[in-house]
Design a protein around this motif. Sequence first.
Motif, mmCIF file in Angstrom:
data_model
loop_
_atom_site.group_PDB
_atom_site.id
_atom_site.type_symbol
_atom_site.label_atom_id
_atom_site.label_comp_id
_atom_site.label_asym_id
_atom_site.label_seq_id
_atom_site.Cartn_x
_atom_site.Cartn_y
_atom_site.Cartn_z
ATOM 1 N N MET A 65 14.020 6.591 4.542
ATOM 2 C CA MET A 65 12.901 6.225 5.415
ATOM 3 C C MET A 65 11.577 6.730 4.847
ATOM 4 O O MET A 65 10.580 6.009 4.860
ATOM 5 C CB MET A 65 13.113 6.796 6.824
ATOM 6 C CG MET A 65 14.143 6.058 7.638
ATOM 7 S SD MET A 65 13.637 4.384 8.025
ATOM 8 C CE MET A 65 12.311 4.705 9.148
ATOM 9 N N MET A 66 11.554 7.979 4.350
ATOM 10 C CA MET A 66 10.322 8.528 3.767
ATOM 11 C C MET A 66 9.906 7.707 2.549
ATOM 12 O O MET A 66 8.730 7.399 2.376
ATOM 13 C CB MET A 66 10.509 10.002 3.398
ATOM 14 C CG MET A 66 10.586 10.899 4.609
ATOM 15 S SD MET A 66 10.550 12.689 4.293
ATOM 16 C CE MET A 66 11.482 12.899 2.844
ATOM 17 N N TRP A 67 10.857 7.350 1.701
ATOM 18 C CA TRP A 67 10.542 6.546 0.516
ATOM 19 C C TRP A 67 9.996 5.180 0.921
ATOM 20 O O TRP A 67 9.009 4.701 0.363
ATOM 21 C CB TRP A 67 11.808 6.385 -0.341
ATOM 22 C CG TRP A 67 11.589 5.455 -1.492
ATOM 23 C CD1 TRP A 67 10.974 5.739 -2.674
ATOM 24 C CD2 TRP A 67 11.956 4.082 -1.546
ATOM 25 N NE1 TRP A 67 10.937 4.622 -3.476
ATOM 26 C CE2 TRP A 67 11.542 3.587 -2.798
ATOM 27 C CE3 TRP A 67 12.602 3.225 -0.663
ATOM 28 C CZ2 TRP A 67 11.754 2.269 -3.174
ATOM 29 C CZ3 TRP A 67 12.805 1.923 -1.057
ATOM 30 C CH2 TRP A 67 12.380 1.456 -2.298
ATOM 31 N N PHE A 68 10.613 4.538 1.914
ATOM 32 C CA PHE A 68 10.183 3.220 2.376
ATOM 33 C C PHE A 68 8.763 3.264 2.932
ATOM 34 O O PHE A 68 7.922 2.425 2.593
ATOM 35 C CB PHE A 68 11.157 2.700 3.444
ATOM 36 C CG PHE A 68 10.733 1.395 4.049
ATOM 37 C CD1 PHE A 68 10.852 0.219 3.339
ATOM 38 C CD2 PHE A 68 10.204 1.352 5.332
ATOM 39 C CE1 PHE A 68 10.467 -0.994 3.894
ATOM 40 C CE2 PHE A 68 9.811 0.143 5.891
ATOM 41 C CZ PHE A 68 9.942 -1.023 5.173
ATOM 42 N N VAL A 69 8.464 4.258 3.774
ATOM 43 C CA VAL A 69 7.141 4.358 4.397
ATOM 44 C C VAL A 69 6.062 4.623 3.352
ATOM 45 O O VAL A 69 5.002 3.995 3.374
ATOM 46 C CB VAL A 69 7.138 5.452 5.496
ATOM 47 C CG1 VAL A 69 5.730 5.753 5.976
ATOM 48 C CG2 VAL A 69 8.017 5.019 6.660
ATOM 49 N N THR A 70 6.309 5.537 2.412
ATOM 50 C CA THR A 70 5.286 5.837 1.404
ATOM 51 C C THR A 70 5.083 4.671 0.438
ATOM 52 O O THR A 70 3.955 4.372 0.063
ATOM 53 C CB THR A 70 5.620 7.113 0.618
ATOM 54 O OG1 THR A 70 6.910 6.970 0.011
ATOM 55 C CG2 THR A 70 5.595 8.335 1.518
ATOM 56 N N SER A 71 6.131 3.995 0.028
ATOM 57 C CA SER A 71 5.970 2.880 -0.907
ATOM 58 C C SER A 71 5.274 1.707 -0.231
ATOM 59 O O SER A 71 4.460 1.023 -0.857
ATOM 60 C CB SER A 71 7.319 2.450 -1.482
ATOM 61 O OG SER A 71 8.134 1.893 -0.466
ATOM 62 N N ARG A 72 5.544 1.489 1.040
ATOM 63 C CA ARG A 72 4.885 0.405 1.769
ATOM 64 C C ARG A 72 3.386 0.686 1.913
ATOM 65 O O ARG A 72 2.561 -0.207 1.743
ATOM 66 C CB ARG A 72 5.538 0.244 3.131
ATOM 67 C CG ARG A 72 4.972 -0.869 3.955
ATOM 68 C CD ARG A 72 5.789 -1.017 5.247
ATOM 69 N NE ARG A 72 5.083 -1.753 6.247
ATOM 70 C CZ ARG A 72 5.216 -3.053 6.454
ATOM 71 N NH1 ARG A 72 6.043 -3.742 5.682
ATOM 72 N NH2 ARG A 72 4.547 -3.655 7.401
ATOM 73 N N GLY A 73 3.024 1.928 2.200
ATOM 74 C CA GLY A 73 1.612 2.299 2.315
ATOM 75 C C GLY A 73 0.870 2.139 1.006
ATOM 76 O O GLY A 73 -0.275 1.672 0.974
ATOM 77 N N LYS A 74 1.531 2.513 -0.100
ATOM 78 C CA LYS A 74 0.913 2.363 -1.418
ATOM 79 C C LYS A 74 0.705 0.895 -1.765
ATOM 80 O O LYS A 74 -0.314 0.518 -2.333
ATOM 81 C CB LYS A 74 1.771 3.035 -2.484
ATOM 82 C CG LYS A 74 1.737 4.546 -2.429
ATOM 83 C CD LYS A 74 2.625 5.148 -3.494
ATOM 84 C CE LYS A 74 2.677 6.652 -3.377
ATOM 85 N NZ LYS A 74 3.591 7.239 -4.369
ATOM 86 N N LYS A 75 1.676 0.040 -1.403
ATOM 87 C CA LYS A 75 1.545 -1.389 -1.673
ATOM 88 C C LYS A 75 0.398 -1.993 -0.869
ATOM 89 O O LYS A 75 -0.368 -2.810 -1.382
ATOM 90 C CB LYS A 75 2.843 -2.119 -1.341
ATOM 91 C CG LYS A 75 3.943 -1.891 -2.336
ATOM 92 C CD LYS A 75 5.212 -2.626 -1.946
ATOM 93 C CE LYS A 75 6.351 -2.307 -2.883
ATOM 94 N NZ LYS A 75 7.599 -2.953 -2.462
ATOM 95 N N GLN A 76 0.267 -1.589 0.385
ATOM 96 C CA GLN A 76 -0.822 -2.100 1.221
ATOM 97 C C GLN A 76 -2.183 -1.657 0.693
ATOM 98 O O GLN A 76 -3.135 -2.436 0.672
ATOM 99 C CB GLN A 76 -0.651 -1.653 2.671
ATOM 100 C CG GLN A 76 0.467 -2.370 3.392
ATOM 101 C CD GLN A 76 0.657 -1.861 4.816
ATOM 102 O OE1 GLN A 76 0.209 -0.782 5.171
ATOM 103 N NE2 GLN A 76 1.353 -2.654 5.623
ATOM 104 N N ALA A 77 -2.291 -0.393 0.270
ATOM 105 C CA ALA A 77 -3.555 0.107 -0.278
ATOM 106 C C ALA A 77 -3.914 -0.625 -1.568
ATOM 107 O O ALA A 77 -5.075 -0.970 -1.796
ATOM 108 C CB ALA A 77 -3.463 1.607 -0.517
#
Length: 148
Positions: A15-27
């Motif tokens: 879950m932590m990996w998914f949330v951080t990678s999704r935020g980086k992709k959006q940024a």
Amino acid sequence: MDPTIIIFLALMIGMMWFVTSRGKKQAAAQRDMLAKTVVPGASVMTIGGFFGRVVDIDGDVVTLESPSGVETIWLKSAIKEVKEPPFAVVDEDEGVTGASAVVPDDASSLDPGAGTGTQFRPGGPEVDGSGRLTRDDESGEPGATPRA
């Protein structure tokens, strides 16, 4: 070790990996969109709240022109968004929308002692209506008699 704890830890890490990678992709997508829309002629706002029109882009340096015509140099990373300046709406019959105060063109109509019962003499001490000193110039304390 209990297998449920291992499964729980694996789920938490996933879950932590998914949330951080999704935020980086959006940024990254937002940065790419901003880079495509910041072109000469576009109105932009910087992170400091400065509004200007893009005049030139040279690598990481952007030249912005203020509404008064002054050109300034900014880093591309300082541009927050492409946005028009929030100027007031001007109605030709009424003037600026929401403006109701009348401001004189010069200070000749302003009276600094109006309504306070005090008079102000430039270069001299403050005196009330009866001619008594209301404040000593050096100490700020009330005085007993006016100075000449």
